[in-house]
Enzyme design. Structure first.
Site, mmCIF file in Angstrom:
data_model
loop_
_atom_site.group_PDB
_atom_site.id
_atom_site.type_symbol
_atom_site.label_atom_id
_atom_site.label_comp_id
_atom_site.label_asym_id
_atom_site.label_seq_id
_atom_site.Cartn_x
_atom_site.Cartn_y
_atom_site.Cartn_z
ATOM 1 N N TYR A 11 -20.817 36.384 -57.505
ATOM 2 C CA TYR A 11 -19.739 35.527 -58.022
ATOM 3 C C TYR A 11 -19.767 34.119 -57.398
ATOM 4 N N ASP A 58 -33.982 43.287 -51.217
ATOM 5 C CA ASP A 58 -32.945 43.567 -50.226
ATOM 6 C C ASP A 58 -33.270 42.736 -48.994
ATOM 7 N N LEU A 59 -32.271 42.068 -48.491
ATOM 8 C CA LEU A 59 -32.489 41.177 -47.343
ATOM 9 C C LEU A 59 -32.978 41.926 -46.104
ATOM 10 N N SER A 124 -14.759 35.038 -43.887
ATOM 11 C CA SER A 124 -13.573 35.317 -44.692
ATOM 12 C C SER A 124 -12.312 35.104 -43.864
ATOM 13 N N ALA A 125 -11.249 34.700 -44.530
ATOM 14 C CA ALA A 125 -9.948 34.576 -43.862
ATOM 15 C C ALA A 125 -9.473 35.930 -43.347
ATOM 16 N N TYR A 148 -14.710 45.964 -43.160
ATOM 17 C CA TYR A 148 -15.267 44.777 -43.823
ATOM 18 C C TYR A 148 -14.984 43.516 -42.993
ATOM 19 N N LYS A 152 -17.528 40.886 -40.707
ATOM 20 C CA LYS A 152 -17.579 39.407 -40.776
ATOM 21 C C LYS A 152 -17.396 38.811 -39.386
ATOM 22 N N PHE A 177 -10.587 31.630 -48.232
ATOM 23 C CA PHE A 177 -9.318 32.299 -48.502
ATOM 24 C C PHE A 177 -9.491 33.137 -49.785
ATOM 25 N N ARG A 291 0.736 47.872 -50.874
ATOM 26 C CA ARG A 291 -0.616 48.407 -50.698
ATOM 27 C C ARG A 291 -0.915 48.466 -49.198
ATOM 28 N N PRO A 292 -1.377 49.631 -48.695
ATOM 29 C CA PRO A 292 -1.641 49.721 -47.254
ATOM 30 C C PRO A 292 -2.616 48.626 -46.824
ATOM 31 N N GLY A 293 -2.327 48.023 -45.678
ATOM 32 C CA GLY A 293 -3.234 46.996 -45.141
ATOM 33 C C GLY A 293 -2.933 45.589 -45.623
HETATM 34 P P1 NAD Z 1 -20.589 39.335 -54.794
HETATM 35 O O1 NAD Z 1 -20.622 40.794 -54.544
HETATM 36 O O2 NAD Z 1 -20.366 38.863 -56.179
HETATM 37 O O3 NAD Z 1 -21.940 38.672 -54.247
HETATM 38 C C1 NAD Z 1 -22.637 39.175 -53.138
HETATM 39 C C2 NAD Z 1 -24.092 39.374 -53.565
HETATM 40 O O4 NAD Z 1 -24.853 39.884 -52.465
HETATM 41 C C3 NAD Z 1 -24.249 40.355 -54.716
HETATM 42 O O5 NAD Z 1 -24.945 39.714 -55.769
HETATM 43 C C4 NAD Z 1 -25.044 41.512 -54.109
HETATM 44 O O6 NAD Z 1 -25.918 42.085 -55.068
HETATM 45 C C5 NAD Z 1 -25.774 40.828 -52.969
HETATM 46 N N1 NAD Z 1 -26.152 41.688 -51.835
HETATM 47 C C6 NAD Z 1 -25.358 42.522 -51.125
HETATM 48 N N2 NAD Z 1 -26.053 43.106 -50.146
HETATM 49 C C7 NAD Z 1 -27.327 42.635 -50.221
HETATM 50 C C8 NAD Z 1 -28.520 42.868 -49.480
HETATM 51 N N3 NAD Z 1 -28.554 43.722 -48.459
HETATM 52 N N4 NAD Z 1 -29.636 42.209 -49.846
HETATM 53 C C9 NAD Z 1 -29.629 41.351 -50.890
HETATM 54 N N5 NAD Z 1 -28.535 41.089 -51.629
HETATM 55 C C10 NAD Z 1 -27.399 41.729 -51.298
HETATM 56 O O7 NAD Z 1 -19.502 38.720 -53.813
HETATM 57 P P2 NAD Z 1 -18.901 37.235 -53.752
HETATM 58 O O8 NAD Z 1 -17.476 37.323 -54.127
HETATM 59 O O9 NAD Z 1 -19.780 36.279 -54.455
HETATM 60 O O10 NAD Z 1 -18.952 37.010 -52.179
HETATM 61 C C11 NAD Z 1 -20.028 36.329 -51.555
HETATM 62 C C12 NAD Z 1 -19.817 36.372 -50.054
HETATM 63 O O11 NAD Z 1 -18.559 35.776 -49.734
HETATM 64 C C13 NAD Z 1 -19.769 37.793 -49.477
HETATM 65 O O12 NAD Z 1 -20.426 37.798 -48.224
HETATM 66 C C14 NAD Z 1 -18.291 38.058 -49.296
HETATM 67 O O13 NAD Z 1 -18.048 38.966 -48.250
HETATM 68 C C15 NAD Z 1 -17.774 36.663 -48.948
HETATM 69 N N6 NAD Z 1 -16.345 36.471 -49.280
HETATM 70 C C16 NAD Z 1 -15.926 36.755 -50.558
HETATM 71 C C17 NAD Z 1 -14.575 36.592 -50.878
HETATM 72 C C18 NAD Z 1 -14.053 36.955 -52.241
HETATM 73 O O14 NAD Z 1 -12.848 37.220 -52.364
HETATM 74 N N7 NAD Z 1 -14.877 36.954 -53.298
HETATM 75 C C19 NAD Z 1 -13.681 36.121 -49.899
HETATM 76 C C20 NAD Z 1 -14.155 35.831 -48.623
HETATM 77 C C21 NAD Z 1 -15.509 36.012 -48.333
HETATM 78 C C1 WQD Z 2 -3.715 39.322 -53.580
HETATM 79 C C2 WQD Z 2 -2.236 39.678 -53.714
HETATM 80 C C3 WQD Z 2 -1.750 41.999 -53.335
HETATM 81 C C4 WQD Z 2 -3.912 43.481 -56.864
HETATM 82 C C5 WQD Z 2 -8.880 40.350 -50.588
HETATM 83 C C6 WQD Z 2 -9.601 40.827 -49.366
HETATM 84 C C7 WQD Z 2 -10.031 39.662 -48.530
HETATM 85 C C8 WQD Z 2 -10.810 38.619 -49.337
HETATM 86 C C9 WQD Z 2 -10.118 38.265 -50.613
HETATM 87 C C10 WQD Z 2 -13.177 38.951 -49.029
HETATM 88 C C11 WQD Z 2 -1.733 40.644 -52.633
HETATM 89 C C12 WQD Z 2 -1.434 41.612 -54.766
HETATM 90 C C13 WQD Z 2 -3.347 42.677 -55.895
HETATM 91 C C14 WQD Z 2 -3.040 44.167 -57.758
HETATM 92 C C15 WQD Z 2 -1.145 43.175 -56.660
HETATM 93 N N1 WQD Z 2 -12.106 39.099 -49.714
HETATM 94 N N2 WQD Z 2 -1.994 42.515 -55.792
HETATM 95 N N3 WQD Z 2 -1.702 43.972 -57.625
HETATM 96 O O1 WQD Z 2 -5.879 41.347 -50.503
HETATM 97 O O2 WQD Z 2 -5.397 38.859 -50.297
HETATM 98 O O3 WQD Z 2 -7.716 39.650 -50.180
HETATM 99 O O4 WQD Z 2 -9.728 39.452 -51.321
HETATM 100 O O5 WQD Z 2 -13.322 38.488 -47.937
HETATM 101 O O6 WQD Z 2 -10.803 40.192 -47.505
HETATM 102 O O7 WQD Z 2 -8.727 41.671 -48.626
HETATM 103 O O8 WQD Z 2 -6.564 39.717 -52.340
HETATM 104 O O9 WQD Z 2 -6.494 39.703 -54.802
HETATM 105 O O10 WQD Z 2 -6.518 41.924 -53.595
HETATM 106 O O11 WQD Z 2 -4.460 40.527 -53.488
HETATM 107 O O12 WQD Z 2 0.068 43.032 -56.587
HETATM 108 O O13 WQD Z 2 -3.488 44.938 -58.631
HETATM 109 O O14 WQD Z 2 -2.037 40.359 -54.962
HETATM 110 O O15 WQD Z 2 -0.801 42.902 -52.836
HETATM 111 O O16 WQD Z 2 -0.414 40.262 -52.323
HETATM 112 P P1 WQD Z 2 -6.272 39.968 -50.771
HETATM 113 P P2 WQD Z 2 -6.080 40.513 -53.629
#
Ligand code: NAD
Ligand code: WQD
Length: 339
Positions: A11, A58-59, A124-125, A148, A152, A177, A291-293
């Site tokens: 993404y 795979d990395l 990640s935040a 998770y 990070k 965020f 939701r827990p957590g």
């Molecule tokens: P995503 O899952 O869409 O993209 C991650 C990609 O990494 C995927 O295409 C997956 O196939 C690939 N991948 C996973 N493990 C691999 C491996 N061992 N070798 C090669 N490829 C591998 O996720 P995203 O939302 O694009 O997130 C990208 C990064 O940002 C991730 O590290 C995620 O933890 C971090 N992040 C995402 C969010 C979010 O909410 N989307 C928030 C904070 C941080």
């Molecule tokens: C947002 C708000 C829910 C779904 C997660 C990961 C975090 C980061 C980003 C990677 C909250 C509420 C959600 C639903 C709802 N990812 N909600 N109904 O939990 O802030 O963060 O994604 O690093 O690590 O934890 O994001 O989009 O799940 O939730 O009411 O069906 O929406 O309770 O308040 P979150 P979220």
């Protein structure tokens, strides 16, 4: 420059490929496609008119990754590859630590071997856990409370040790965020497998008729309307943040950490209202228990990135919802249908 994006088919990676290519950089992608489809990169090529060099690897496969660095004079790596579901990480912690940490160790090893020492890491935040105060600054205590988030935080520490051992490494730890939205053309976007965990893709699938209703996880939080507050950031703003972070490290930054957020908190109810406006559809809602957590509220203090990267998120919640809706309505089955 030649920029290698690990996880670049995902993404955030695809949107960042577009941003880098639009700045004239060449992109090389390594992705094992465990959570993405190769067609996403074809879409990137369509958007920019420029080729993406793709290695389906795979990395953790060092022997496979080495030749990529031999073939391409890589200037910098942006490391997105990782597993990202909080709930899954609680069920399968070993898989999360193995994938996220081993992949980073293998990557750094190969980079070191080839003298490539410029790295941007997707943190990640989540590393802040339940913050003592908001907005959150980069020097706030870190206390992630799921595997998770801990993966990070551990990687941040590994990279800090690496920089301490050899100060010629330039490393940016970017704490995202809540990334949402899509490229405005509607050709790339978030394509979660199965039922989405996150709010925006869930609402999108309710709006398009794939899911019957949205469960709001709690309306009794100590927030203005009782629902959870988060800092949603448009994925294109986030992508542009990577371009600025890369410029920063290339100038010889050493180790730097930045929050990438808007600085504004937005509640679940506000997101629902903005999405209904953007889509013209009503979102049926049911209030359920917390939701827990989940934490009540968190949002960034993004002023350090503004000062040091000259970057700021400029897209608001209406644009985030409009772009998320365009992607969802043009691709009701994600990449699956038209890919
Ligand atoms: P995503 O899952 O869409 O993209 C991650 C990609 O990494 C995927 O295409 C997956 O196939 C690939 N991948 C996973 N493990 C691999 C491996 N061992 N070798 C090669 N490829 C591998 O996720 P995203 O939302 O694009 O997130 C990208 C990064 O940002 C991730 O590290 C995620 O933890 C971090 N992040 C995402 C969010 C979010 O909410 N989307 C928030 C904070 C941080
Ligand atoms: C947002 C708000 C829910 C779904 C997660 C990961 C975090 C980061 C980003 C990677 C909250 C509420 C959600 C639903 C709802 N990812 N909600 N109904 O939990 O802030 O963060 O994604 O690093 O690590 O934890 O994001 O989009 O799940 O939730 O009411 O069906 O929406 O309770 O308040 P979150 P979220």
């Amino acid at each position: 420059m030649n920029i290698l994006l690990t996880g670049g088919a995902g993404y955030i990676g695809t949107h960042t490929c577009v941003a880098f290519q639009e700045q004239g950089h060449a992109v090389i992608v390594i992705d094992n496609l465990c959570n993405s489809r190769a067609v996403s990169l074809t879409r990137v090529e369509e958007i920019t008119g420029k080729p993406v060099t793709f290695y389906p690897l795979d990395l953790r496969d060092r022997a496979g990754v080495q030749p990529v660095f031999e073939r391409h004079p890589v200037d910098a790596v942006v490391h997105f590859a990782g597993l990202k579901s909080v709930a899954e990480s609680v069920e399968r912690p070993l898989m999360y630590y193995q994938n996220n940490i081993d992949a980073t160790l293998a990557l750094c090893d190969v980079m070191k071997h080839h003298g490539v020492k410029n790295l941007v890491f997707s943190s990640s935040a989540t590393v802040y856990g339940n913050p003592e105060t908001v907005p959150i600054k980069e020097d706030a205590p870190t206390a992630p409370f799921n595997p998770y988030g801990r993966s990070k935080r551990f990687i941040e520490e590994i990279l800090t040790d690496l920089h301490q051992s050899d100060s010629s490494w330039n490393i940016a730890l970017l704490r995202y965020f809540n990334p949402v939205g899509a490229h405005p053309c509607g050709r790339i976007g978030e394509d979660p497998s199965g039922v989405p965990n996150n709010l925006m893709p869930y609402i999108s699938q309710v709006a398009v008729g794939k899911l019957p209703e949205l469960m709001v996880f709690g309306d009794d939080y100590p927030t203005p309307d009782g629902t959870g507050v988060r800092d949603y950031i448009h994925v294109m703003d986030l992508a542009e943040g990577h371009v600025r972070a890369l410029e920063k490290i290339i100038s010889g930054s050493g180790l730097v950490t930045y929050n990438l957020g808007t600085g504004k908190g937005c509640s679940v109810r506000e997101i629902i209202a903005a999405f209904e406006k953007a889509s013209g559809r009503r979102i049926p809602v049911k209030i359920s228990g917390r939701r827990p957590g989940d934490v009540p509220a968190y949002y960034a203090d993004p002023s350090l990135a503004e000062k040091e990267l000259n970057w700021r998120a400029i897209r608001g919640i209406d644009e985030m919802c409009a772009d998320a809706w365009r992607w969802q309505s043009m691709n009701p089955a994600g990449y699956g249908e038209t890919g």
